[in-house]
Design an enzyme around this catalytic site. Structure first.
Site, mmCIF file in Angstrom:
data_model
loop_
_atom_site.group_PDB
_atom_site.id
_atom_site.type_symbol
_atom_site.label_atom_id
_atom_site.label_comp_id
_atom_site.label_asym_id
_atom_site.label_seq_id
_atom_site.Cartn_x
_atom_site.Cartn_y
_atom_site.Cartn_z
ATOM 1 N N ARG A 132 -4.332 10.699 2.972
ATOM 2 C CA ARG A 132 -3.164 11.491 3.346
ATOM 3 C C ARG A 132 -2.087 11.471 2.252
ATOM 4 O O ARG A 132 -1.448 12.485 1.972
ATOM 5 C CB ARG A 132 -2.581 10.985 4.662
ATOM 6 C CG ARG A 132 -1.368 11.798 5.104
ATOM 7 C CD ARG A 132 -0.977 11.601 6.535
ATOM 8 N NE ARG A 132 0.212 12.373 6.858
ATOM 9 C CZ ARG A 132 0.231 13.648 7.145
ATOM 10 N NH1 ARG A 132 -0.899 14.340 7.144
ATOM 11 N NH2 ARG A 132 1.354 14.278 7.422
ATOM 12 N N ARG A 141 0.372 15.463 12.232
ATOM 13 C CA ARG A 141 1.352 14.947 11.276
ATOM 14 C C ARG A 141 1.597 16.043 10.253
ATOM 15 O O ARG A 141 1.095 15.996 9.133
ATOM 16 C CB ARG A 141 0.832 13.664 10.607
ATOM 17 C CG ARG A 141 0.675 12.518 11.572
ATOM 18 C CD ARG A 141 0.572 11.193 10.835
ATOM 19 N NE ARG A 141 -0.693 11.040 10.146
ATOM 20 C CZ ARG A 141 -0.963 10.043 9.303
ATOM 21 N NH1 ARG A 141 -0.046 9.145 9.040
ATOM 22 N NH2 ARG A 141 -2.145 9.953 8.729
ATOM 23 N N ILE A 177 6.871 7.319 17.159
ATOM 24 C CA ILE A 177 6.586 7.992 15.885
ATOM 25 C C ILE A 177 5.322 8.838 15.987
ATOM 26 O O ILE A 177 5.336 10.040 15.702
ATOM 27 C CB ILE A 177 6.443 6.959 14.737
ATOM 28 C CG1 ILE A 177 7.613 5.965 14.746
ATOM 29 C CG2 ILE A 177 6.335 7.673 13.395
ATOM 30 C CD1 ILE A 177 8.965 6.559 14.483
ATOM 31 N N ARG A 197 -9.113 0.457 3.346
ATOM 32 C CA ARG A 197 -8.135 1.367 2.737
ATOM 33 C C ARG A 197 -6.773 0.703 2.575
ATOM 34 O O ARG A 197 -5.973 1.132 1.745
ATOM 35 C CB ARG A 197 -7.962 2.632 3.590
ATOM 36 C CG ARG A 197 -9.047 3.679 3.425
ATOM 37 C CD ARG A 197 -8.640 4.985 4.104
ATOM 38 N NE ARG A 197 -7.287 5.340 3.737
ATOM 39 C CZ ARG A 197 -6.291 5.545 4.603
ATOM 40 N NH1 ARG A 197 -6.496 5.430 5.889
ATOM 41 N NH2 ARG A 197 -5.088 5.858 4.183
ATOM 42 N N ASP A 216 3.398 1.103 12.117
ATOM 43 C CA ASP A 216 2.177 0.522 11.548
ATOM 44 C C ASP A 216 1.870 -0.865 12.098
ATOM 45 O O ASP A 216 0.766 -1.378 11.887
ATOM 46 C CB ASP A 216 2.282 0.450 10.023
ATOM 47 C CG ASP A 216 1.983 1.789 9.359
ATOM 48 O OD1 ASP A 216 1.606 2.734 10.070
ATOM 49 O OD2 ASP A 216 2.122 1.890 8.129
ATOM 50 N N ILE A 236 3.040 18.693 7.439
ATOM 51 C CA ILE A 236 3.783 18.489 6.196
ATOM 52 C C ILE A 236 4.860 19.575 6.051
ATOM 53 O O ILE A 236 5.242 19.927 4.943
ATOM 54 C CB ILE A 236 2.834 18.465 4.981
ATOM 55 C CG1 ILE A 236 2.028 19.768 4.862
ATOM 56 C CG2 ILE A 236 1.897 17.273 5.045
ATOM 57 C CD1 ILE A 236 1.290 19.893 3.541
ATOM 58 N N ASP A 237 5.349 20.064 7.186
ATOM 59 C CA ASP A 237 6.332 21.147 7.139
ATOM 60 C C ASP A 237 7.634 20.731 6.444
ATOM 61 O O ASP A 237 8.269 21.550 5.770
ATOM 62 C CB ASP A 237 6.629 21.683 8.547
ATOM 63 C CG ASP A 237 7.136 20.607 9.486
ATOM 64 O OD1 ASP A 237 6.571 19.494 9.473
ATOM 65 O OD2 ASP A 237 8.096 20.864 10.234
ATOM 66 N N GLN A 238 8.050 19.453 6.576
ATOM 67 C CA GLN A 238 9.275 19.019 5.911
ATOM 68 C C GLN A 238 9.085 18.942 4.396
ATOM 69 O O GLN A 238 10.027 19.199 3.633
ATOM 70 C CB GLN A 238 9.719 17.663 6.461
ATOM 71 C CG GLN A 238 10.118 17.695 7.936
ATOM 72 C CD GLN A 238 11.244 18.680 8.214
ATOM 73 O OE1 GLN A 238 12.344 18.554 7.688
ATOM 74 N NE2 GLN A 238 10.964 19.679 9.038
ATOM 75 N N CYS A 260 -5.852 8.793 7.828
ATOM 76 C CA CYS A 260 -6.106 8.331 9.189
ATOM 77 C C CYS A 260 -5.805 9.413 10.212
ATOM 78 O O CYS A 260 -4.760 10.067 10.141
ATOM 79 C CB CYS A 260 -5.250 7.104 9.506
ATOM 80 S SG CYS A 260 -5.821 5.595 8.728
ATOM 81 N N LYS A 318 0.830 -1.206 0.000
ATOM 82 C CA LYS A 318 0.000 0.000 0.000
ATOM 83 C C LYS A 318 0.864 1.255 0.000
ATOM 84 O O LYS A 318 0.623 2.195 -0.761
ATOM 85 C CB LYS A 318 -0.911 0.006 1.225
ATOM 86 C CG LYS A 318 -1.577 1.358 1.504
ATOM 87 C CD LYS A 318 -2.238 1.377 2.869
ATOM 88 C CE LYS A 318 -2.783 2.758 3.207
ATOM 89 N NZ LYS A 318 -1.728 3.744 3.498
ATOM 90 N N ASN A 319 1.879 1.298 0.878
ATOM 91 C CA ASN A 319 2.666 2.520 1.029
ATOM 92 C C ASN A 319 3.579 2.790 -0.164
ATOM 93 O O ASN A 319 4.086 3.891 -0.320
ATOM 94 C CB ASN A 319 3.472 2.470 2.332
ATOM 95 C CG ASN A 319 2.579 2.605 3.554
ATOM 96 O OD1 ASN A 319 1.463 3.106 3.476
ATOM 97 N ND2 ASN A 319 3.043 2.120 4.693
#
Length: 421
Positions: free
Chosen positions: A95, A124, A329, A398, A307, A126-128, A119, A24-25
Protein backbone atom coordinates in the site's frame (compact mmCIF):
# COMPACT_ATOMS: atom_id res chain seq x y z
CA UNK A 1 2.84 -27.14 -3.49
CA UNK A 2 4.34 -26.12 -0.15
CA UNK A 3 3.99 -23.07 2.08
CA UNK A 4 5.51 -21.79 5.29
CA UNK A 5 3.68 -21.58 8.61
CA UNK A 6 4.68 -20.42 12.09
CA UNK A 7 3.95 -22.77 14.99
CA UNK A 8 3.77 -21.77 18.64
CA UNK A 9 3.52 -24.05 21.67
CA UNK A 10 1.93 -21.84 24.31
CA UNK A 11 2.43 -21.44 28.04
CA UNK A 12 6.12 -20.48 28.07
CA UNK A 13 7.21 -17.47 30.13
CA UNK A 14 9.03 -14.68 28.28
CA UNK A 15 12.19 -13.49 30.03
CA UNK A 16 15.28 -11.64 28.88
CA UNK A 17 15.25 -8.81 26.37
CA UNK A 18 14.30 -7.97 22.81
CA UNK A 19 15.60 -5.04 20.76
CA UNK A 20 13.24 -3.08 18.52
CA UNK A 21 14.05 -2.52 14.85
CA UNK A 22 13.59 0.62 12.76
CA UNK A 23 10.07 1.85 12.08
CA UNK A 24 8.31 0.12 9.17
CA UNK A 25 5.94 3.06 8.67
CA UNK A 26 8.93 5.41 8.41
CA UNK A 27 10.96 3.13 6.17
CA UNK A 28 8.25 2.82 3.53
CA UNK A 29 8.20 6.63 3.14
CA UNK A 30 11.91 7.33 3.66
CA UNK A 31 12.96 5.02 0.81
CA UNK A 32 10.73 6.72 -1.83
CA UNK A 33 11.84 10.12 -0.47
CA UNK A 34 15.40 9.28 -1.50
CA UNK A 35 14.30 9.71 -5.13
CA UNK A 36 14.36 13.49 -4.58
CA UNK A 37 18.18 13.57 -4.24
CA UNK A 38 19.45 14.47 -7.71
CA UNK A 39 23.05 14.32 -6.47
CA UNK A 40 24.85 12.52 -3.67
CA UNK A 41 23.78 9.34 -1.88
CA UNK A 42 21.00 9.00 0.66
CA UNK A 43 22.11 6.59 3.40
CA UNK A 44 19.36 5.22 5.63
CA UNK A 45 20.57 3.53 8.81
CA UNK A 46 18.65 1.19 11.10
CA UNK A 47 16.08 -0.03 8.57
CA UNK A 48 13.90 -2.98 9.57
CA UNK A 49 14.75 -6.26 7.80
CA UNK A 50 11.31 -6.79 6.29
CA UNK A 51 9.92 -7.71 2.88
CA UNK A 52 8.44 -4.22 2.30
CA UNK A 53 11.95 -2.74 2.26
CA UNK A 54 13.05 -5.21 -0.42
CA UNK A 55 9.92 -4.47 -2.49
CA UNK A 56 10.66 -0.72 -2.42
CA UNK A 57 14.30 -1.31 -3.33
CA UNK A 58 13.12 -3.30 -6.33
CA UNK A 59 10.84 -0.41 -7.38
CA UNK A 60 13.79 1.99 -7.15
CA UNK A 61 15.87 -0.37 -9.29
CA UNK A 62 13.08 -0.28 -11.90
CA UNK A 63 13.66 3.49 -12.03
CA UNK A 64 17.40 3.00 -12.73
CA UNK A 65 18.23 3.98 -9.16
CA UNK A 66 21.21 2.23 -7.58
CA UNK A 67 20.62 0.63 -4.18
CA UNK A 68 23.01 -1.20 -1.87
CA UNK A 69 21.75 -2.90 1.29
CA UNK A 70 24.26 -3.92 3.95
CA UNK A 71 22.41 -5.37 6.94
CA UNK A 72 20.16 -2.54 8.14
CA UNK A 73 21.91 0.22 6.15
CA UNK A 74 20.67 1.18 2.69
CA UNK A 75 22.58 3.39 0.25
CA UNK A 76 20.52 4.97 -2.53
CA UNK A 77 21.99 6.81 -5.51
CA UNK A 78 19.18 8.51 -7.48
CA UNK A 79 21.39 10.72 -9.63
CA UNK A 80 20.60 8.71 -12.78
CA UNK A 81 16.93 8.07 -11.99
CA UNK A 82 14.63 7.49 -14.96
CA UNK A 83 10.89 8.10 -14.80
CA UNK A 84 9.31 4.88 -16.07
CA UNK A 85 5.76 3.56 -15.46
CA UNK A 86 5.29 1.41 -12.36
CA UNK A 87 1.93 -0.34 -12.96
CA UNK A 88 3.17 -3.73 -11.74
CA UNK A 89 2.58 -6.41 -9.13
CA UNK A 90 5.16 -4.92 -6.76
CA UNK A 91 3.00 -1.81 -6.39
CA UNK A 92 -0.09 -3.92 -5.75
CA UNK A 93 1.66 -5.87 -2.97
CA UNK A 94 2.44 -2.74 -0.97
CA UNK A 95 0.00 0.00 0.00
CA UNK A 96 2.80 2.44 0.85
CA UNK A 97 3.90 2.32 -2.79
CA UNK A 98 1.70 5.41 -3.13
CA UNK A 99 4.63 7.45 -1.72
CA UNK A 100 6.27 6.88 -5.09
CA UNK A 101 3.63 9.27 -6.48
CA UNK A 102 4.73 12.20 -4.33
CA UNK A 103 8.41 11.48 -4.88
CA UNK A 104 8.18 11.10 -8.68
CA UNK A 105 6.00 14.20 -8.96
CA UNK A 106 8.53 16.23 -7.00
CA UNK A 107 11.46 14.98 -9.08
CA UNK A 108 9.90 14.65 -12.56
CA UNK A 109 6.49 16.41 -12.38
CA UNK A 110 4.80 13.28 -13.73
CA UNK A 111 4.38 9.59 -13.04
CA UNK A 112 2.40 6.49 -14.00
CA UNK A 113 1.82 4.02 -11.19
CA UNK A 114 -0.51 1.11 -10.42
CA UNK A 115 -3.10 1.39 -7.69
CA UNK A 116 -1.61 0.55 -4.26
CA UNK A 117 -2.32 -2.76 -2.53
CA UNK A 118 -1.19 -3.96 0.90
CA UNK A 119 -3.22 -5.29 3.80
CA UNK A 120 -6.95 -5.71 3.09
CA UNK A 121 -8.42 -3.48 5.81
CA UNK A 122 -11.61 -2.46 4.06
CA UNK A 123 -12.05 0.81 2.15
CA UNK A 124 -8.96 3.01 2.42
CA UNK A 125 -9.37 5.54 -0.39
CA UNK A 126 -6.54 7.75 -1.58
CA UNK A 127 -8.90 10.65 -2.28
CA UNK A 128 -7.04 12.98 0.14
CA UNK A 129 -3.79 12.25 -1.70
CA UNK A 130 -5.45 13.12 -5.02
CA UNK A 131 -7.02 16.26 -3.55
CA UNK A 132 -3.59 17.40 -2.39
CA UNK A 133 -1.88 16.67 -5.70
CA UNK A 134 -4.58 18.51 -7.64
CA UNK A 135 -4.20 21.54 -5.35
CA UNK A 136 -0.51 21.58 -6.29
CA UNK A 137 -1.48 21.71 -9.98
CA UNK A 138 -1.38 18.01 -10.87
CA UNK A 139 -3.81 16.49 -13.37
CA UNK A 140 -4.85 13.05 -12.12
CA UNK A 141 -6.51 10.37 -14.29
CA UNK A 142 -7.16 6.67 -13.79
CA UNK A 143 -6.82 4.45 -16.85
CA UNK A 144 -6.88 0.64 -16.95
CA UNK A 145 -6.04 0.29 -13.25
CA UNK A 146 -3.13 2.74 -13.29
CA UNK A 147 -2.87 6.33 -12.00
CA UNK A 148 -1.56 8.96 -14.41
CA UNK A 149 -0.32 12.11 -12.65
CA UNK A 150 1.15 15.06 -14.54
CA UNK A 151 1.85 18.75 -13.98
CA UNK A 152 3.59 21.43 -16.01
CA UNK A 153 4.88 22.64 -12.70
CA UNK A 154 4.03 22.10 -9.03
CA UNK A 155 2.81 25.26 -7.34
CA UNK A 156 2.44 25.81 -3.61
CA UNK A 157 -1.07 25.93 -2.17
CA UNK A 158 -2.99 25.89 1.11
CA UNK A 159 -4.55 22.45 1.56
CA UNK A 160 -6.99 21.44 4.31
CA UNK A 161 -7.38 17.67 4.63
CA UNK A 162 -10.98 16.53 5.14
CA UNK A 163 -9.79 13.65 7.32
CA UNK A 164 -6.56 13.20 9.24
CA UNK A 165 -4.44 10.88 7.08
CA UNK A 166 -0.84 9.82 7.70
CA UNK A 167 -0.38 8.67 4.10
CA UNK A 168 -1.79 11.85 2.55
CA UNK A 169 0.17 14.07 4.93
CA UNK A 170 3.48 12.43 4.03
CA UNK A 171 2.73 12.11 0.31
CA UNK A 172 1.78 15.76 -0.19
CA UNK A 173 4.66 16.89 2.05
CA UNK A 174 7.10 14.99 -0.19
CA UNK A 175 5.61 16.44 -3.39
CA UNK A 176 5.47 20.01 -2.01
CA UNK A 177 9.20 19.99 -1.18
CA UNK A 178 9.97 21.00 -4.77
CA UNK A 179 6.83 23.00 -5.58
CA UNK A 180 7.15 26.69 -6.43
CA UNK A 181 6.42 28.94 -3.47
CA UNK A 182 4.85 28.06 -0.15
CA UNK A 183 2.55 25.16 0.72
CA UNK A 184 0.52 25.04 3.94
CA UNK A 185 -0.98 21.70 4.98
CA UNK A 186 -3.75 21.93 7.58
CA UNK A 187 -5.51 19.24 9.66
CA UNK A 188 -2.56 16.93 9.10
CA UNK A 189 -1.56 13.79 11.01
CA UNK A 190 1.01 14.14 13.81
CA UNK A 191 2.57 10.67 13.91
CA UNK A 192 6.29 10.36 14.78
CA UNK A 193 6.90 8.79 11.36
CA UNK A 194 5.86 12.09 9.73
CA UNK A 195 8.47 13.93 11.82
CA UNK A 196 11.03 11.29 10.80
CA UNK A 197 10.35 11.80 7.08
CA UNK A 198 10.42 15.61 7.48
CA UNK A 199 13.78 15.32 9.26
CA UNK A 200 15.24 13.33 6.35
CA UNK A 201 13.87 15.76 3.75
CA UNK A 202 15.16 18.81 5.68
CA UNK A 203 18.60 17.20 5.91
CA UNK A 204 18.43 16.75 2.12
CA UNK A 205 17.81 20.49 1.75
CA UNK A 206 14.03 20.84 2.04
CA UNK A 207 12.38 23.61 4.07
CA UNK A 208 9.63 21.99 6.17
CA UNK A 209 8.32 23.45 9.44
CA UNK A 210 5.68 22.16 11.83
CA UNK A 211 5.86 18.37 11.34
CA UNK A 212 4.32 16.78 14.44
CA UNK A 213 1.72 19.58 14.77
CA UNK A 214 -1.59 19.94 12.92
CA UNK A 215 -0.16 22.49 10.44
CA UNK A 216 2.90 21.92 8.24
CA UNK A 217 4.48 24.76 6.24
CA UNK A 218 6.75 23.98 3.30
CA UNK A 219 8.76 26.37 1.17
CA UNK A 220 9.70 24.70 -2.11
CA UNK A 221 13.34 24.34 -3.14
CA UNK A 222 14.87 23.63 -6.54
CA UNK A 223 17.17 20.76 -5.59
CA UNK A 224 17.67 18.15 -2.89
CA UNK A 225 20.88 16.24 -2.27
CA UNK A 226 22.08 13.15 -0.46
CA UNK A 227 22.41 12.82 3.31
CA UNK A 228 22.69 10.25 6.10
CA UNK A 229 19.68 9.50 8.31
CA UNK A 230 19.06 7.19 11.27
CA UNK A 231 15.48 5.88 11.36
CA UNK A 232 13.39 6.02 14.55
CA UNK A 233 12.47 2.78 16.41
CA UNK A 234 9.23 1.07 15.40
CA UNK A 235 6.62 2.02 18.00
CA UNK A 236 4.19 -0.63 16.69
CA UNK A 237 6.78 -3.41 16.92
CA UNK A 238 7.67 -2.10 20.39
CA UNK A 239 4.00 -2.09 21.38
CA UNK A 240 3.54 -5.62 20.06
CA UNK A 241 6.38 -6.96 22.22
CA UNK A 242 5.18 -4.95 25.23
CA UNK A 243 1.78 -6.63 24.85
CA UNK A 244 3.47 -10.05 24.51
CA UNK A 245 5.35 -9.26 27.72
CA UNK A 246 2.10 -8.22 29.39
CA UNK A 247 0.58 -11.57 28.38
CA UNK A 248 3.48 -13.90 29.24
CA UNK A 249 6.38 -11.82 30.54
CA UNK A 250 8.43 -12.04 33.71
CA UNK A 251 10.88 -9.12 33.98
CA UNK A 252 10.74 -8.94 30.17
CA UNK A 253 12.73 -6.02 28.70
CA UNK A 254 11.88 -4.22 25.44
CA UNK A 255 14.88 -2.13 24.31
CA UNK A 256 15.40 0.67 21.77
CA UNK A 257 12.09 2.48 22.28
CA UNK A 258 11.03 6.11 22.46
CA UNK A 259 8.68 6.07 25.50
CA UNK A 260 6.69 9.17 24.47
CA UNK A 261 5.66 7.33 21.28
CA UNK A 262 4.08 4.59 23.42
CA UNK A 263 2.28 6.60 26.10
CA UNK A 264 -1.25 5.64 25.03
CA UNK A 265 -0.39 1.92 25.13
CA UNK A 266 1.55 2.19 28.40
CA UNK A 267 -1.45 3.90 30.00
CA UNK A 268 -3.82 1.10 28.94
CA UNK A 269 -1.46 -1.69 30.03
CA UNK A 270 -1.05 -0.04 33.44
CA UNK A 271 -4.81 0.43 33.72
CA UNK A 272 -5.26 -3.29 32.95
CA UNK A 273 -2.92 -4.17 35.82
CA UNK A 274 0.33 -4.87 33.95
CA UNK A 275 3.58 -3.95 35.71
CA UNK A 276 5.26 -1.53 33.28
CA UNK A 277 8.56 0.09 34.32
CA UNK A 278 9.57 2.76 31.78
CA UNK A 279 13.18 3.99 31.43
CA UNK A 280 14.87 6.39 28.98
CA UNK A 281 14.96 3.97 26.05
CA UNK A 282 13.59 0.67 27.37
CA UNK A 283 10.67 -0.81 29.30
CA UNK A 284 10.47 -3.76 31.68
CA UNK A 285 7.15 -5.65 31.57
CA UNK A 286 5.66 -8.36 33.78
CA UNK A 287 2.37 -10.25 33.47
CA UNK A 288 -0.32 -8.83 35.81
CA UNK A 289 -1.12 -10.63 39.07
CA UNK A 290 -4.67 -9.24 38.93
CA UNK A 291 -6.45 -7.34 36.18
CA UNK A 292 -9.04 -4.63 35.74
CA UNK A 293 -11.22 -4.68 32.58
CA UNK A 294 -10.52 -1.79 30.24
CA UNK A 295 -12.05 0.06 27.30
CA UNK A 296 -9.73 0.67 24.34
CA UNK A 297 -10.67 3.17 21.65
CA UNK A 298 -8.39 3.68 18.65
CA UNK A 299 -7.61 7.28 17.71
CA UNK A 300 -5.19 9.17 15.52
CA UNK A 301 -1.83 9.86 17.19
CA UNK A 302 -1.22 10.50 20.06
CA UNK A 303 -4.28 8.32 20.80
CA UNK A 304 -4.27 4.52 20.92
CA UNK A 305 -2.84 3.24 17.61
CA UNK A 306 -5.16 1.25 15.35
CA UNK A 307 -2.11 -0.92 14.52
CA UNK A 308 -2.08 -2.11 18.15
CA UNK A 309 -5.78 -2.85 18.37
CA UNK A 310 -5.41 -6.39 17.02
CA UNK A 311 -2.29 -7.28 19.04
CA UNK A 312 -3.86 -6.17 22.34
CA UNK A 313 -7.07 -8.18 21.81
CA UNK A 314 -5.80 -11.58 23.07
CA UNK A 315 -4.31 -9.97 26.20
CA UNK A 316 -7.82 -8.96 27.27
CA UNK A 317 -8.87 -12.62 27.57
CA UNK A 318 -6.92 -12.59 30.87
CA UNK A 319 -9.57 -10.34 32.46
CA UNK A 320 -12.06 -11.57 35.02
CA UNK A 321 -14.69 -9.32 33.45
CA UNK A 322 -15.33 -8.30 29.81
CA UNK A 323 -13.25 -5.56 28.16
CA UNK A 324 -14.25 -3.52 25.12
CA UNK A 325 -12.39 -2.39 22.00
CA UNK A 326 -13.78 0.33 19.72
CA UNK A 327 -12.14 0.79 16.30
CA UNK A 328 -12.61 4.31 14.89
CA UNK A 329 -9.95 4.27 12.14
CA UNK A 330 -10.66 1.06 10.19
CA UNK A 331 -14.01 -0.40 11.35
CA UNK A 332 -13.33 -3.52 9.24
CA UNK A 333 -10.18 -4.27 11.23
CA UNK A 334 -11.69 -7.21 13.13
CA UNK A 335 -10.85 -10.13 10.85
CA UNK A 336 -8.70 -11.63 13.59
CA UNK A 337 -11.79 -12.20 15.74
CA UNK A 338 -12.96 -15.28 13.83
CA UNK A 339 -9.49 -16.78 14.20
CA UNK A 340 -9.34 -16.06 17.94
CA UNK A 341 -12.76 -17.70 18.24
CA UNK A 342 -11.21 -20.85 16.73
CA UNK A 343 -8.81 -20.73 19.67
CA UNK A 344 -11.69 -20.82 22.18
CA UNK A 345 -11.74 -17.05 22.60
CA UNK A 346 -15.15 -15.63 23.39
CA UNK A 347 -15.68 -12.33 21.54
CA UNK A 348 -18.79 -10.46 20.54
CA UNK A 349 -18.29 -8.48 17.33
CA UNK A 350 -20.59 -5.47 16.97
CA UNK A 351 -19.58 -3.64 13.76
CA UNK A 352 -16.87 -1.24 14.87
CA UNK A 353 -16.50 -2.58 18.40
CA UNK A 354 -15.80 -5.87 20.15
CA UNK A 355 -16.50 -7.21 23.63
CA UNK A 356 -13.75 -9.56 24.84
CA UNK A 357 -14.84 -12.04 27.53
CA UNK A 358 -12.57 -13.99 29.92
CA UNK A 359 -11.36 -17.08 28.03
CA UNK A 360 -8.73 -19.80 28.16
CA UNK A 361 -7.20 -20.02 24.70
CA UNK A 362 -6.41 -23.34 23.04
CA UNK A 363 -4.08 -23.99 20.12
CA UNK A 364 -5.66 -24.20 16.66
CA UNK A 365 -4.99 -23.75 12.94
CA UNK A 366 -5.51 -20.05 12.19
CA UNK A 367 -4.73 -17.66 9.31
CA UNK A 368 -3.41 -14.10 9.35
CA UNK A 369 -5.66 -11.85 7.26
CA UNK A 370 -3.23 -8.93 7.51
CA UNK A 371 -0.02 -7.83 9.21
CA UNK A 372 -1.29 -6.88 12.66
CA UNK A 373 -3.82 -9.74 12.72
CA UNK A 374 -0.81 -12.02 12.33
CA UNK A 375 0.85 -10.42 15.36
CA UNK A 376 -2.38 -10.87 17.31
CA UNK A 377 -2.46 -14.59 16.51
CA UNK A 378 1.17 -15.07 17.55
CA UNK A 379 0.46 -13.42 20.93
CA UNK A 380 -2.63 -15.61 21.29
CA UNK A 381 -0.45 -18.63 20.47
CA UNK A 382 1.99 -17.69 23.24
CA UNK A 383 -0.93 -17.65 25.68
CA UNK A 384 -2.77 -20.76 24.46
CA UNK A 385 -2.72 -24.34 25.67
CA UNK A 386 -1.14 -26.61 23.05
CA UNK A 387 0.18 -25.73 19.59
CA UNK A 388 -1.12 -22.93 17.36
CA UNK A 389 -0.34 -23.00 13.63
CA UNK A 390 -0.44 -19.59 11.92
CA UNK A 391 -0.90 -19.54 8.14
CA UNK A 392 -0.32 -16.62 5.70
CA UNK A 393 2.92 -15.68 7.44
CA UNK A 394 3.88 -13.46 4.48
CA UNK A 395 1.70 -10.78 6.10
CA UNK A 396 3.71 -10.99 9.34
CA UNK A 397 7.05 -10.84 7.51
CA UNK A 398 5.98 -7.57 5.87
CA UNK A 399 6.28 -5.72 9.15
CA UNK A 400 8.27 -7.62 11.79
CA UNK A 401 12.01 -8.24 11.65
CA UNK A 402 12.98 -11.82 12.68
CA UNK A 403 9.90 -12.16 14.90
CA UNK A 404 10.32 -15.92 15.35
CA UNK A 405 13.98 -15.59 16.30
CA UNK A 406 13.32 -12.66 18.65
CA UNK A 407 10.56 -14.53 20.49
CA UNK A 408 12.58 -17.75 20.61
CA UNK A 409 15.49 -15.87 22.22
CA UNK A 410 13.28 -14.78 25.15
CA UNK A 411 11.82 -18.21 25.88
CA UNK A 412 8.96 -18.76 23.44
CA UNK A 413 8.56 -22.24 21.95
CA UNK A 414 8.09 -21.05 18.37
CA UNK A 415 9.33 -22.22 14.98
CA UNK A 416 8.71 -22.12 11.23
CA UNK A 417 7.67 -25.16 9.23
CA UNK A 418 7.17 -25.85 5.54
CA UNK A 419 4.00 -27.84 4.93
CA UNK A 420 1.99 -29.11 1.96
CA UNK A 421 -0.57 -26.53 0.90
Amino acid sequence: MTKEVIKVRGGKKLTGEVSISGAKNSAVALIPSSILASSGKVVLEGLPEISDVKTLMSLLNDLNIETKLNGTTLEVDSSNAENVPLPNQKVQSLRASYYMMGALLARFKRCVIGLPGGCPLGPRPIDQHIKGFEALGVKVTNEHGAMYLEAENLKGATIFFDVVSVGATINIMIAACMAEGRTILENVAKEPEIVDVATLLNNMGADIRGAGTDTIKIRGVKELTGTRHNIIPDRIEAGTYMIAGAAMGEEFTVRNIIPTHLESLTAKLTEFGVDVDIHDDYAVISRPKSVTPINVKTQVYPGFATDLQQPITPLLFLGDQPSKITETIYPARFRHIDELTRMNGKIENNSGSAIIYPSTLRGADVAASDLRAGASLLIAGLMAEGVTTVHNVNHIDRGYTDIVEKLKAVGADIWRETIED
